[in-house]
Write a protein that holds these residues in place. Structure first.
Motif, PDB file in Angstrom:
ATOM      1  N   GLN A  18      13.351   3.682 -55.088  1.00  0.00           N
ATOM      2  CA  GLN A  18      12.921   3.657 -53.696  1.00  0.00           C
ATOM      3  C   GLN A  18      12.604   2.232 -53.264  1.00  0.00           C
ATOM      4  OE1 GLN A  18      12.680   5.637 -51.222  1.00  0.00           O
ATOM      5  NE2 GLN A  18      12.564   7.729 -51.940  1.00  0.00           N
ATOM      6  N   ALA A  19      12.936   1.901 -52.036  1.00  0.00           N
ATOM      7  CA  ALA A  19      12.658   0.576 -51.490  1.00  0.00           C
ATOM      8  C   ALA A  19      11.239   0.508 -50.946  1.00  0.00           C
ATOM      9  CB  ALA A  19      13.646   0.249 -50.380  1.00  0.00           C
ATOM     10  N   GLY A  20      10.686  -0.685 -50.895  1.00  0.00           N
ATOM     11  CA  GLY A  20       9.411  -0.907 -50.236  1.00  0.00           C
ATOM     12  C   GLY A  20       8.195  -0.633 -51.087  1.00  0.00           C
ATOM     13  N   LYS A  21       8.306  -0.738 -52.416  1.00  0.00           N
ATOM     14  CA  LYS A  21       7.161  -0.433 -53.270  1.00  0.00           C
ATOM     15  C   LYS A  21       6.733  -1.615 -54.124  1.00  0.00           C
ATOM     16  CE  LYS A  21       8.341   2.947 -55.792  1.00  0.00           C
ATOM     17  NZ  LYS A  21       8.442   4.151 -56.605  1.00  0.00           N
ATOM     18  N   ARG A  22       7.190  -2.809 -53.847  1.00  0.00           N
ATOM     19  CA  ARG A  22       6.928  -3.944 -54.727  1.00  0.00           C
ATOM     20  C   ARG A  22       5.601  -4.632 -54.434  1.00  0.00           C
ATOM     21  NH1 ARG A  22       9.875  -3.588 -59.249  1.00  0.00           N
ATOM     22  NH2 ARG A  22      12.012  -3.071 -58.749  1.00  0.00           N
ATOM     23  N   HIS A  23       5.292  -4.831 -53.171  1.00  0.00           N
ATOM     24  CA  HIS A  23       4.071  -5.557 -52.833  1.00  0.00           C
ATOM     25  C   HIS A  23       3.572  -5.072 -51.482  1.00  0.00           C
ATOM     26  CE1 HIS A  23       6.319  -8.207 -50.030  1.00  0.00           C
ATOM     27  NE2 HIS A  23       7.275  -8.017 -50.875  1.00  0.00           N
ATOM     28  N   MET A  24       2.367  -5.509 -51.111  1.00  0.00           N
ATOM     29  CA  MET A  24       1.705  -5.099 -49.875  1.00  0.00           C
ATOM     30  C   MET A  24       1.525  -3.588 -49.802  1.00  0.00           C
ATOM     31  SD  MET A  24       2.948  -7.694 -46.908  1.00  0.00           S
ATOM     32  CE  MET A  24       4.705  -7.668 -47.168  1.00  0.00           C
ATOM     33  N   MET A  25       1.196  -2.979 -50.938  1.00  0.00           N
ATOM     34  CA  MET A  25       1.008  -1.534 -50.968  1.00  0.00           C
ATOM     35  C   MET A  25      -0.335  -1.123 -50.367  1.00  0.00           C
ATOM     36  SD  MET A  25       3.725  -0.270 -52.141  1.00  0.00           S
ATOM     37  CE  MET A  25       3.326   1.367 -52.664  1.00  0.00           C
ATOM     38  N   ILE A  26      -1.251  -2.072 -50.195  1.00  0.00           N
ATOM     39  CA  ILE A  26      -2.580  -1.743 -49.674  1.00  0.00           C
ATOM     40  C   ILE A  26      -2.483  -1.239 -48.240  1.00  0.00           C
ATOM     41  CG2 ILE A  26      -3.143  -4.047 -48.829  1.00  0.00           C
ATOM     42  CD1 ILE A  26      -5.617  -2.118 -50.878  1.00  0.00           C
ATOM     43  N   ARG A  27      -1.501  -1.719 -47.496  1.00  0.00           N
ATOM     44  CA  ARG A  27      -1.374  -1.297 -46.104  1.00  0.00           C
ATOM     45  C   ARG A  27      -0.471  -0.082 -45.939  1.00  0.00           C
ATOM     46  NH1 ARG A  27       1.662  -6.569 -43.741  1.00  0.00           N
ATOM     47  NH2 ARG A  27      -0.178  -7.468 -44.686  1.00  0.00           N
ATOM     48  N   ARG A  28       0.126   0.386 -47.002  1.00  0.00           N
ATOM     49  CA  ARG A  28       0.963   1.591 -46.927  1.00  0.00           C
ATOM     50  C   ARG A  28       0.079   2.829 -46.942  1.00  0.00           C
ATOM     51  NH1 ARG A  28       5.980  -0.716 -46.141  1.00  0.00           N
ATOM     52  NH2 ARG A  28       6.470  -2.177 -47.784  1.00  0.00           N
ATOM     53  N   SER A  29       0.552   3.865 -46.284  1.00  0.00           N
ATOM     54  CA  SER A  29      -0.219   5.106 -46.277  1.00  0.00           C
ATOM     55  C   SER A  29      -0.047   5.830 -47.609  1.00  0.00           C
ATOM     56  CB  SER A  29       0.238   6.011 -45.132  1.00  0.00           C
ATOM     57  OG  SER A  29       1.556   6.459 -45.367  1.00  0.00           O
ATOM     58  N   ASN A  30      -1.000   6.687 -47.921  1.00  0.00           N
ATOM     59  CA  ASN A  30      -0.905   7.482 -49.137  1.00  0.00           C
ATOM     60  C   ASN A  30       0.317   8.393 -49.099  1.00  0.00           C
ATOM     61  OD1 ASN A  30      -3.146   6.406 -50.356  1.00  0.00           O
ATOM     62  ND2 ASN A  30      -4.535   7.874 -49.407  1.00  0.00           N
ATOM     63  N   LYS A  31       0.672   8.855 -47.928  1.00  0.00           N
ATOM     64  CA  LYS A  31       1.846   9.715 -47.763  1.00  0.00           C
ATOM     65  C   LYS A  31       3.124   8.960 -48.131  1.00  0.00           C
ATOM     66  CE  LYS A  31       4.187  12.565 -44.351  1.00  0.00           C
ATOM     67  NZ  LYS A  31       4.195  13.015 -42.944  1.00  0.00           N
ATOM     68  N   PHE A  32       3.225   7.694 -47.690  1.00  0.00           N
ATOM     69  CA  PHE A  32       4.396   6.892 -48.033  1.00  0.00           C
ATOM     70  C   PHE A  32       4.491   6.674 -49.534  1.00  0.00           C
ATOM     71  CE2 PHE A  32       6.254   2.866 -49.202  1.00  0.00           C
ATOM     72  CZ  PHE A  32       7.483   2.913 -48.573  1.00  0.00           C
ATOM     73  N   ILE A  33       3.387   6.323 -50.148  1.00  0.00           N
ATOM     74  CA  ILE A  33       3.365   6.053 -51.595  1.00  0.00           C
ATOM     75  C   ILE A  33       3.754   7.304 -52.370  1.00  0.00           C
ATOM     76  CG2 ILE A  33       1.865   5.455 -53.525  1.00  0.00           C
ATOM     77  CD1 ILE A  33       0.269   3.712 -51.510  1.00  0.00           C
ATOM     78  N   ARG A  34       3.242   8.435 -51.949  1.00  0.00           N
ATOM     79  CA  ARG A  34       3.544   9.704 -52.614  1.00  0.00           C
ATOM     80  C   ARG A  34       5.016  10.071 -52.451  1.00  0.00           C
ATOM     81  NH1 ARG A  34      -0.242  12.142 -50.264  1.00  0.00           N
ATOM     82  NH2 ARG A  34       0.942  13.151 -48.619  1.00  0.00           N
ATOM     83  N   ASN A  35       5.558   9.897 -51.253  1.00  0.00           N
ATOM     84  CA  ASN A  35       6.951  10.274 -51.004  1.00  0.00           C
ATOM     85  C   ASN A  35       7.946   9.290 -51.602  1.00  0.00           C
ATOM     86  OD1 ASN A  35       6.212  12.541 -49.592  1.00  0.00           O
ATOM     87  ND2 ASN A  35       6.285  11.542 -47.593  1.00  0.00           N
ATOM     88  N   ALA A  36       7.501   8.076 -51.913  1.00  0.00           N
ATOM     89  CA  ALA A  36       8.402   7.053 -52.437  1.00  0.00           C
ATOM     90  C   ALA A  36       8.438   7.037 -53.960  1.00  0.00           C
ATOM     91  CB  ALA A  36       7.994   5.681 -51.907  1.00  0.00           C
TER      92      ALA A  36
END
Length: 66
Positions: free
Chosen positions: A26-44
């Motif tokens: 999945q793309a978008g999981k390398r850095h700046m995860m603090i501003r990602r929603s929990n839903k995004f992290i879970r789905n990615a």
């Protein structure tokens, strides 16, 4: 004729399923995860299957499969 080579970048980034579809991380999981929603992290989590047009491009770069 010599054998065609598989692109080294394709070997590292993609895997093939038993049905011939291409999986990638999945793309978008390398850095700046603090501003990602929990839903995004879970789905990615895990791997994603890429679209059919992109699959054709990847298969050209890996002539004998992955």
């Amino acid at each position: 004729m010599p054998k065609m080579k598989t692109k080294a970048s394709v070997k590292k980034r993609f895997k093939m399923t038993a049905t011939g579809k291409i999986k990638c991380g999945q793309a978008g999981k390398r850095h700046m995860m603090i501003r990602r929603s929990n839903k995004f992290i879970r789905n990615a989590r895990g791997m994603a299957v890429i679209s059919e047009p992109d699959t054709k491009i990847i298969k050209k770069m890996a002539p004998y499969g992955l």
